[in-house]
Scaffold this motif. Structure first.
Motif: not given
Length: 130
Positions: A60-83
């Motif tokens: 939410l603060s813009g340091y990373l993004m992800f495509e899916k939250d299945n509660y126990y894991a965050f899928q396809k997570a990657v740093l944003t340009e800002r992070g």
């Protein structure tokens, strides 16, 4: 351990991991962040809840993004340009000229939690006001 101390630890682990994997996307399990097993029959422990909320806050603060939250894991997570930009900064005071990201990865690998917290705070304070 206080919530803010857990936040610092977990944020350091998350950012260090994504920095090492960049530009590849990664699945990040909250059990790996908190170094604690999940019992699907029970509510999340406080540590697991804080690990999960830390990941969400970083997104939410813009340091990373992800495509899916299945509660126990965050899928396809990657740093944003800002992070990535903040982790790639080299503080003027450093003679070694290692980036904040390189210093964070090293601190996590050697178990230097206090150093990791200091690096994380520098990174976040530089990101404030962008």
């Amino acid at each position: 351990m206080k919530n803010i101390e857990l936040f610092d630890r977990y944020a350091s682990v998350i950012l260090s991991r994504l920095y090492e994997k960049f530009p590849c996307r990664d699945t990040v399990f909250i059990s790996e962040i908190a170094s604690e097993e999940i019992d699907p029959e029970q509510e999340l422990t406080t540590n697991l809840q804080i690990a999960r909320e830390t990941f969400i806050w970083l997104a939410l603060s813009g340091y990373l993004m992800f495509e899916k939250d299945n509660y126990y894991a965050f899928q396809k997570a990657v740093l944003t340009e800002r992070g990535l930009r903040l982790l790639n900064e080299v503080p003027d005071s450093l003679k070694s000229k290692k980036t904040l990201g390189e210093r964070l990865v090293n601190a996590i690998k050697v178990g230097a939690q206090e150093t990791a917290r200091e690096i994380l705070r520098k990174m976040i304070s530089r990101g404030v006001g962008e």
